[in-house]
Design a protein around this motif. Structure first.
Motif, PDB file in Angstrom:
ATOM      1  N   GLU A  16       0.847  -1.191   0.000  1.00 26.48           N
ATOM      2  CA  GLU A  16       0.000   0.000   0.000  1.00 26.48           C
ATOM      3  C   GLU A  16       0.878   1.234   0.000  1.00 26.48           C
ATOM      4  O   GLU A  16       1.938   1.250   0.619  1.00 26.48           O
ATOM      5  N   VAL A  17       0.443   2.253  -0.711  1.00 26.86           N
ATOM      6  CA  VAL A  17       1.055   3.569  -0.631  1.00 26.86           C
ATOM      7  C   VAL A  17      -0.070   4.530  -0.310  1.00 26.86           C
ATOM      8  O   VAL A  17      -1.044   4.624  -1.047  1.00 26.86           O
ATOM      9  N   ASP A  18       0.058   5.203   0.815  1.00 29.07           N
ATOM     10  CA  ASP A  18      -0.957   6.144   1.261  1.00 29.07           C
ATOM     11  C   ASP A  18      -0.313   7.528   1.282  1.00 29.07           C
ATOM     12  O   ASP A  18       0.904   7.648   1.444  1.00 29.07           O
ATOM     13  N   PHE A  19      -1.103   8.551   1.113  1.00 26.32           N
ATOM     14  CA  PHE A  19      -0.573   9.911   1.065  1.00 26.32           C
ATOM     15  C   PHE A  19      -1.322  10.793   2.044  1.00 26.32           C
ATOM     16  O   PHE A  19      -2.540  10.707   2.174  1.00 26.32           O
ATOM     17  N   GLU A  20      -0.572  11.642   2.696  1.00 29.45           N
ATOM     18  CA  GLU A  20      -1.138  12.648   3.594  1.00 29.45           C
ATOM     19  C   GLU A  20      -0.791  14.008   3.005  1.00 29.45           C
ATOM     20  O   GLU A  20       0.345  14.232   2.591  1.00 29.45           O
ATOM     21  N   CYS A  21      -1.754  14.884   2.920  1.00 29.61           N
ATOM     22  CA  CYS A  21      -1.509  16.239   2.436  1.00 29.61           C
ATOM     23  C   CYS A  21      -1.414  17.165   3.635  1.00 29.61           C
ATOM     24  O   CYS A  21      -2.320  17.211   4.461  1.00 29.61           O
ATOM     25  N   ARG A  22      -0.278  17.849   3.717  1.00 27.73           N
ATOM     26  CA  ARG A  22      -0.048  18.748   4.842  1.00 27.73           C
ATOM     27  C   ARG A  22       0.767  19.938   4.369  1.00 27.73           C
ATOM     28  O   ARG A  22       1.821  19.774   3.779  1.00 27.73           O
ATOM     29  N   GLU A  23       0.269  21.132   4.605  1.00 23.54           N
ATOM     30  CA  GLU A  23       0.973  22.371   4.274  1.00 23.54           C
ATOM     31  C   GLU A  23       1.470  22.370   2.832  1.00 23.54           C
ATOM     32  O   GLU A  23       2.647  22.607   2.552  1.00 23.54           O
ATOM     33  N   SER A  24       0.589  22.078   1.895  1.00 27.30           N
ATOM     34  CA  SER A  24       0.901  22.046   0.464  1.00 27.30           C
ATOM     35  C   SER A  24       1.931  20.988   0.092  1.00 27.30           C
ATOM     36  O   SER A  24       2.571  21.085  -0.938  1.00 27.30           O
ATOM     37  N   LYS A  25       2.118  19.987   0.943  1.00 28.86           N
ATOM     38  CA  LYS A  25       3.030  18.880   0.657  1.00 28.86           C
ATOM     39  C   LYS A  25       2.236  17.588   0.613  1.00 28.86           C
ATOM     40  O   LYS A  25       1.268  17.421   1.341  1.00 28.86           O
ATOM     41  N   ILE A  26       2.681  16.683  -0.243  1.00 22.39           N
ATOM     42  CA  ILE A  26       2.118  15.340  -0.277  1.00 22.39           C
ATOM     43  C   ILE A  26       3.163  14.428   0.350  1.00 22.39           C
ATOM     44  O   ILE A  26       4.283  14.326  -0.144  1.00 22.39           O
ATOM     45  N   ILE A  27       2.798  13.794   1.450  1.00 18.51           N
ATOM     46  CA  ILE A  27       3.749  12.971   2.204  1.00 18.51           C
ATOM     47  C   ILE A  27       3.343  11.503   2.076  1.00 18.51           C
ATOM     48  O   ILE A  27       2.274  11.111   2.533  1.00 18.51           O
ATOM     49  N   PRO A  28       4.200  10.684   1.423  1.00 24.59           N
ATOM     50  CA  PRO A  28       3.846   9.276   1.245  1.00 24.59           C
ATOM     51  C   PRO A  28       4.148   8.418   2.467  1.00 24.59           C
ATOM     52  O   PRO A  28       5.077   8.690   3.221  1.00 24.59           O
ATOM     53  N   LYS A  29       3.339   7.392   2.632  1.00 25.09           N
ATOM     54  CA  LYS A  29       3.592   6.331   3.601  1.00 25.09           C
ATOM     55  C   LYS A  29       3.546   5.029   2.810  1.00 25.09           C
ATOM     56  O   LYS A  29       2.544   4.720   2.175  1.00 25.09           O
ATOM     57  N   VAL A  30       4.661   4.295   2.818  1.00 24.82           N
ATOM     58  CA  VAL A  30       4.779   3.070   2.040  1.00 24.82           C
ATOM     59  C   VAL A  30       4.705   1.882   2.994  1.00 24.82           C
ATOM     60  O   VAL A  30       5.505   1.782   3.922  1.00 24.82           O
ATOM     61  N   VAL A  31       3.724   1.008   2.765  1.00 22.41           N
ATOM     62  CA  VAL A  31       3.570  -0.198   3.570  1.00 22.41           C
ATOM     63  C   VAL A  31       4.097  -1.376   2.748  1.00 22.41           C
ATOM     64  O   VAL A  31       3.715  -1.551   1.594  1.00 22.41           O
ATOM     65  N   LEU A  32       4.998  -2.127   3.358  1.00 22.68           N
ATOM     66  CA  LEU A  32       5.673  -3.231   2.678  1.00 22.68           C
ATOM     67  C   LEU A  32       5.356  -4.545   3.361  1.00 22.68           C
ATOM     68  O   LEU A  32       4.990  -4.572   4.534  1.00 22.68           O
ATOM     69  N   THR A  33       5.547  -5.637   2.640  1.00 19.72           N
ATOM     70  CA  THR A  33       5.431  -6.957   3.236  1.00 19.72           C
ATOM     71  C   THR A  33       6.680  -7.752   2.868  1.00 19.72           C
ATOM     72  O   THR A  33       7.278  -7.530   1.815  1.00 19.72           O
ATOM     73  N   TYR A  34       7.051  -8.650   3.754  1.00 14.45           N
ATOM     74  CA  TYR A  34       8.246  -9.473   3.595  1.00 14.45           C
ATOM     75  C   TYR A  34       7.881 -10.716   2.799  1.00 14.45           C
ATOM     76  O   TYR A  34       6.949 -11.433   3.143  1.00 14.45           O
ATOM     77  N   ASN A  35       8.646 -10.993   1.730  1.00  9.38           N
ATOM     78  CA  ASN A  35       8.393 -12.147   0.864  1.00  9.38           C
ATOM     79  C   ASN A  35       9.173 -13.381   1.271  1.00  9.38           C
ATOM     80  O   ASN A  35       9.016 -14.418   0.656  1.00  9.38           O
ATOM     81  N   GLY A  36      10.050 -13.271   2.230  1.00  7.23           N
ATOM     82  CA  GLY A  36      10.903 -14.390   2.614  1.00  7.23           C
ATOM     83  C   GLY A  36      12.317 -14.162   2.135  1.00  7.23           C
ATOM     84  O   GLY A  36      12.659 -13.119   1.613  1.00  7.23           O
ATOM     85  N   ASP A  37      13.154 -15.166   2.314  1.00  7.46           N
ATOM     86  CA  ASP A  37      14.571 -15.033   1.948  1.00  7.46           C
ATOM     87  C   ASP A  37      14.695 -14.947   0.464  1.00  7.46           C
ATOM     88  O   ASP A  37      15.550 -14.605  -0.158  1.00  7.46           O
TER      89      ASP A  37
END
Length: 103
Positions: free
Chosen positions: A82-103
């Motif tokens: 997932e990539v989510d975005f927060e808008c704050r003070e004319s900025k777009i700030i991403p939050k990247v959610v990752l999952t582990y696939n294994g070795d």
């Protein structure tokens, strides 16, 4: 979770703490590097002209696509969930959610 500036990276899979830190550090490096600036690998990183100065919808879309492609290519142990975005003070700030696939 790790943050670089205001950008947040989160791993939603249970893994060893040391491995978690390394994976998040790798993801943060990949997604905070501008393409062409890493002398060891000029193809790694984001194309800033696709993101910076673009309309919000275009910047969010370009960041999301590039994040998925770059993580898939340079840290295949992770997947972008997932990539989510927060808008704050004319900025777009991403939050990247990752999952582990294994070795």
């Amino acid at each position: 979770m790790i943050a670089i500036g205001e950008v947040k990276f989160e791993l939603n899979s249970p893994v060893d703490i040391a491995l978690r830190e390394k994976l998040l550090e790798n993801a943060a490096t990949i997604l905070s590097t501008l393409r062409g600036t890493n002398p060891q690998n000029r193809g790694m990183g984001l194309v800033s002209s696709d993101i910076i100065g673009r309309p919000a919808y275009a910047a969010r879309g370009a960041f999301t696509v590039q994040a998925i492609e770059q993580i898939d290519m340079y840290e295949p142990r992770l997947s972008v969930v997932e990539v989510d975005f927060e808008c704050r003070e004319s900025k777009i700030i991403p939050k990247v959610v990752l999952t582990y696939n294994g070795d």
